[in-house]
Structure formats: C-alpha cells, structure tokens
Design a protein around this motif. Structure first.
Motif, PDB file in Angstrom:
ATOM      1  N   SER A 143       0.833  -1.206   0.000  1.00 57.00           N
ATOM      2  CA  SER A 143       0.000   0.000   0.000  1.00 57.00           C
ATOM      3  C   SER A 143       0.862   1.249   0.000  1.00 57.00           C
ATOM      4  CB  SER A 143      -0.923   0.012   1.230  1.00 57.00           C
ATOM      5  OG  SER A 143      -1.787  -1.100   1.213  1.00 57.00           O
ATOM      6  N   TYR A 183     -16.013   1.584   5.427  1.00 57.79           N
ATOM      7  CA  TYR A 183     -14.915   1.249   4.530  1.00 57.79           C
ATOM      8  C   TYR A 183     -13.686   0.857   5.345  1.00 57.79           C
ATOM      9  CZ  TYR A 183     -17.940   3.850   1.345  1.00 57.79           C
ATOM     10  OH  TYR A 183     -19.019   4.300   0.630  1.00 57.79           O
ATOM     11  N   ASN A 184     -12.766   0.170   4.690  1.00 62.49           N
ATOM     12  CA  ASN A 184     -11.543  -0.258   5.345  1.00 62.49           C
ATOM     13  C   ASN A 184     -10.758   0.949   5.858  1.00 62.49           C
ATOM     14  OD1 ASN A 184      -8.417  -0.900   5.000  1.00 62.49           O
ATOM     15  ND2 ASN A 184      -9.479  -2.814   5.477  1.00 62.49           N
ATOM     16  N   LYS A 199      -7.653   1.955   3.830  1.00 60.97           N
ATOM     17  CA  LYS A 199      -7.970   2.663   2.585  1.00 60.97           C
ATOM     18  C   LYS A 199      -8.308   4.119   2.862  1.00 60.97           C
ATOM     19  CE  LYS A 199      -9.647  -1.334  -0.040  1.00 60.97           C
ATOM     20  NZ  LYS A 199     -10.812  -1.925  -0.773  1.00 60.97           N
ATOM     21  N   LEU A 229     -12.669   7.010  -0.750  1.00 61.32           N
ATOM     22  CA  LEU A 229     -11.880   5.881  -1.246  1.00 61.32           C
ATOM     23  C   LEU A 229     -10.661   6.302  -2.063  1.00 61.32           C
ATOM     24  CD1 LEU A 229     -14.744   3.419  -2.272  1.00 61.32           C
ATOM     25  CD2 LEU A 229     -13.368   3.412  -0.192  1.00 61.32           C
ATOM     26  N   THR A 230     -10.708   7.482  -2.667  1.00 60.43           N
ATOM     27  CA  THR A 230      -9.588   7.916  -3.510  1.00 60.43           C
ATOM     28  C   THR A 230      -8.873   9.146  -2.951  1.00 60.43           C
ATOM     29  OG1 THR A 230     -10.945   9.352  -4.918  1.00 60.43           O
ATOM     30  CG2 THR A 230     -10.813   7.022  -5.522  1.00 60.43           C
TER      31      THR A 230
END
Length: 292
Positions: free
Chosen positions: A32, A94-95, A98, A255-256
């Motif tokens: 990651s 969400y994770n 992330k 997420l981004t």
C-alpha cells in the motif's frame, strides 16, 4: 528549500502505522505504501474542469448547522458507542487503511496541486515556510469542511488529513535545518494558528462574505492587507472552491481522496463577483475591523 517532494513524509507516516500493525498486515501495508507513493506523484497532474456560477453571498444571520444538509446518520450499536466513548474508533463502512491512504492522497492534493507562487504574488505574501503553511492550511480546511459531511468515516479521514499535515510540516522544517528547540516552538505556534484559523473560517463560510473576508484578513494576511482587491480575490476563491468540492461524490473522496482545485485566476470565469458591491463590502469590513 521547504518546497520539497512529499515522499519522506509519506514514508514516515506509513512506516509509523506499520510498526504498530500486526505482523500479518506488514506485507499488505508495504504494498500500500508503494501505491501511495505512486499516487502522490500522479497527484501533480492538473485536469480541466467546468467553472460554475455563483452570485455574491450575503446574509444577515448565521446559518443553523442543524438545519443544513448533513450526511445521513448511521445507526451505531451500543458496543461501538462504548468504544468510541473510550477514545477508540469503531467499525467503519470502509476499510480504515484505505481511508488513511485516501487522507494522505487528499493532503497531497492540497500541497502538490496548488500554485503557491500565484498566492504569494497576488496576496503580497513572502516566500517563506510560514506563508506556505498559511496557504496550505486554507486548502486543508476546505477539505475538512467537505469530509465532515461524510459521517463517521469522514471524521476519521479528517483526523489523518491533519496528521499528515503536521508530519509534513515537521519534515519540511527539518529539511530547512531548523534546530529541535525552535522547531518545537514553531510547531506550537503553527498549531495555535491552525485551530484559530479553522474557527474563523468556519464562521466565515457559514456567514456572509464580509465575515469570510475578515477571517481571511486575520488568518491569511496577518491583518496586514490594505488592498480590498486582494480580499475580494480570496473570498471569491474560497467560495468557488467550496462550491466545486461540495459537488464531488463523497464515496469517491473517501476511497480515492482525489481533489482538483480551480486556479486562483481564471480567464472568463463565470463565478467572478460583481466588482462594486464586493469592494464596498470588503472596504467597510476592513474599516470596522480596524476601528474595533
């Protein structure tokens, strides 16, 4: 010298998280990290976008936060409420890893996608680390305002956006050769400046352009701006940026972390304020602040 690449701050942030992670997650976190570094490099690329319209914003009273649109409240269980009351973060939609990477990417957009020379020139700011921080914190604040609308996940992301900012500021001060004592004192002053600015900008964005101009005059210009045109430019910039990022999809941001910024100066921009009412309002705002 302070305008260095962001890689060292990225490595320190992610390596610090890796040392606290379980052994089975180390390999995943290293991969990651590689993706995060590549994304930080890609964040320097500008993309075109469509300008949006707005009119001069004026209000006689502050907006009620409870009446403003908010992210739908998520049902939280008793156990989650308990552990969050203890200072821990409960399960998220969400994770978490992330979200951390997205937070780092969003902060990178605040650093790498801004033309700081334009701000220094148009606002008559010296090309120093402190001026860079004042411009950076303005964009970080706009990201925090947007992500606070995304519920518990957004608040979690805000924490790591601010964390990434302080890690980066500390690394930049080390690169400049500032000794530990002065660096500690400087970070303390910057912390106080940051949270005072957050309070002032929040009040300004919820109120009219006069209040926002006052907040910019105090926190960005250091009470040393005597040109109403500079305040007019910055008020317009903040309003159009907030309008632009408010239209971005919240799930994509979580997420981004990808944020595109409109330039400080735009040719034929449709969101330019009318000159006369803004100049008169800003001028009266400066006079009231000086008299108080």
């Amino acid at each position: 010298m302070y305008r260095r690449p962001l890689q060292s701050a990225v490595r320190r942030l992610v390596s610090g998280a890796a040392t606290r992670a379980a052994p089975l997650q180390v390999l995943h976190e290293k991969s990651s990290l590689s993706r995060a570094l590549v994304t930080c490099q890609r964040a320097r690329v500008f993309s075109p976008f469509v300008p949006q319209c707005r009119s001069y914003h004026i209000s006689t009273q502050l907006c009620n936060v409870k009446d403003s649109p908010r992210h739908s409240d998520e049902e939280v269980g008793t156990f989650t409420k308990f552990i969050e009351a203890m200072g821990f973060t409960g399960p998220l939609k969400y994770n978490k890893w992330k979200i951390k990477i997205a937070a780092l990417r969003m902060y990178t957009c605040c650093v790498e996608r801004i033309n700081y020379d334009d701000f220094f020139e148009k606002c008559n700011l010296p090309d120093t680390l402190n001026s860079w921080f004042l411009v950076a914190q303005l964009h970080v604040w706009m990201c925090l305002v947007r992500m606070r609308q995304e519920g518990r996940e957004g608040k979690y992301m805000c924490h790591y956006i601010v964390h990434s900012m302080w890690e980066d500021v500390e690394q930049r001060s080390k690169i400049m050769g500032i000794d530990a004592t002065h660096r500690k004192e400087g970070l303390k002053v910057m912390t106080e400046t940051f949270y005072a600015a957050i309070f002032g900008y929040d009040e300004g964005i919820l109120s009219d352009d006069c209040v926002l101009a006052s907040a910019l005059w105090k926190n960005l210009f250091g009470c040393q701006c005597e040109e109403p045109q500079q305040l007019e430019l910055m008020v317009e910039y903040v309003r159009k940026q907030m309008q632009f990022i408010d239209a971005l999809d919240g799930q994509d941001l979580l997420l981004t972390g990808e944020v595109k910024w409109r330039p400080l100066l735009e040719d034929n921009a449709q969101s330019i304020l009318k000159l006369e009412p803004v100049l008169s309002a800003v001028t009266s705002c400066i006079q009231e602040t000086l008299n108080s």
